[in-house]
Structure formats: structure tokens, C-alpha cells
Design a protein around this motif. Sequence first.
Motif, short mmCIF file in Angstrom:
data_model
loop_
_atom_site.label_atom_id
_atom_site.label_comp_id
_atom_site.label_asym_id
_atom_site.label_seq_id
_atom_site.Cartn_x
_atom_site.Cartn_y
_atom_site.Cartn_z
N LEU A 56 0.82 -1.21 0.00
CA LEU A 56 0.00 0.00 0.00
C LEU A 56 0.86 1.26 0.00
O LEU A 56 0.55 2.23 -0.69
CB LEU A 56 -0.94 0.00 1.21
N VAL A 57 1.93 1.24 0.78
CA VAL A 57 2.84 2.39 0.82
C VAL A 57 3.46 2.60 -0.56
O VAL A 57 3.56 3.73 -1.05
CB VAL A 57 3.92 2.21 1.90
N GLU A 58 3.88 1.50 -1.20
CA GLU A 58 4.46 1.61 -2.55
C GLU A 58 3.43 2.15 -3.53
O GLU A 58 3.77 2.96 -4.41
CB GLU A 58 4.97 0.25 -3.02
N LEU A 59 2.18 1.73 -3.41
CA LEU A 59 1.13 2.22 -4.30
C LEU A 59 0.88 3.71 -4.09
O LEU A 59 0.74 4.46 -5.06
CB LEU A 59 -0.15 1.42 -4.06
N VAL A 60 0.87 4.15 -2.83
CA VAL A 60 0.69 5.57 -2.54
C VAL A 60 1.88 6.37 -3.10
O VAL A 60 1.69 7.44 -3.70
CB VAL A 60 0.52 5.81 -1.02
N ALA A 79 13.24 -3.94 -0.43
CA ALA A 79 14.11 -2.94 -1.03
C ALA A 79 13.55 -1.55 -0.83
O ALA A 79 14.24 -0.63 -0.47
CB ALA A 79 14.31 -3.22 -2.52
N ALA A 80 12.27 -1.43 -1.04
CA ALA A 80 11.63 -0.14 -0.78
C ALA A 80 10.52 -0.34 0.25
O ALA A 80 9.68 0.52 0.40
CB ALA A 80 11.09 0.45 -2.06
N GLY A 81 10.54 -1.45 0.94
CA GLY A 81 9.48 -1.76 1.89
C GLY A 81 9.60 -0.94 3.16
O GLY A 81 10.67 -0.58 3.58
#
Length: 165
Positions: A91-95, A160-162
Motif C-alpha cells: 500500500l505504501v508503494e502504491l501511494v 528494497a523499498a518496503g
Amino acid sequence: MLQNLDKLLRWSTGLLAAMGLFTIMWLTLFDVTGRKFLDHSVPGGLELTEILMVMVIFGALPLVSWRGEHVVFDSLDHLIPPLLKDIQNRLVELVCAGTFAGLSWLLVQRAQRFAEYGDTTVYLQFSIAPVAWLMAGLLLITSLVHLVFVFKPREDGEGAAGGAT
């Protein structure tokens, strides 16, 4: 495929950022030396530095996102179950993807306005529109990087970007 993407980002946006930083270094050296010993600075040095800083900052954004080198708040991660943490990360990556895509779209609109009005820098009279288009393109690439992480299969301990930014 992800290794190819890593290599592509390093040799495109990473090289762009590195070249910008290297050029700023030499421009500053010549500017300060000229001011100190010749009583003349580099004409338009400030404008050139500003444009080069755009290259450095926006060129580094996709790599920072790809490598997960941004600020991460993970103090409570040990309390969250792995499945919920995975959902949260996606969800954070989607935002992030949506935010960077939105910023890219806004900059395209601004760049078109700059081009229509013929806006230029004050001293050197460089067109501002290509700089804004470059910023928009690099923001779009950053958005796509985050979108890759939305759909990328995760392994335990990976991210990696989590993590919440």
C-alpha cells in the motif's frame, strides 16, 4: 529482469546524477577561482548550478527508491505480522507510485505553460520548459519503480523499498 532494471537505472538516472554532481564540482571550482584571482565569476553560474541540481536530485530519486535508501520508520515493524506488513508495504508503494505520478503530471502541465509563455532563466536566457520536462520524466520513472514494488513478489526479510516512508 530486476537485475537488468537495476543496471538500467544505474546507467541512466545514476549516470545523469553523477555527471550533474561532477559538473557542479568543476563549475564551483572555476567560479571561486575566477572570483578570487581574476575578479570575475562564471557568467550565469548560479543558474547553471540550479539546473545541475535538478539533474542531481531528480536523477537520484529513482535510484534512491529502487535501493530503498530513503527514510524508513520501522520502530513498530516487529509488532506487525508478516502478512500485514507485506500488505502495508504494498500500500505504501502504491501511494508513493501515485504521488510521484501525480507530481509528474503537474510538472508536465507546468512545463507546457513554460513553453507556451517562453519562460527563460534571467541571465543566460535558457528555456525553463526542458528542465521541467526532465523533472517530470524522472518523477515518472520514480513512480514506475514504486509500481514495480507493488507487484514484485517479496521474500522473507526483503524490502528494497518496503516500509513506511
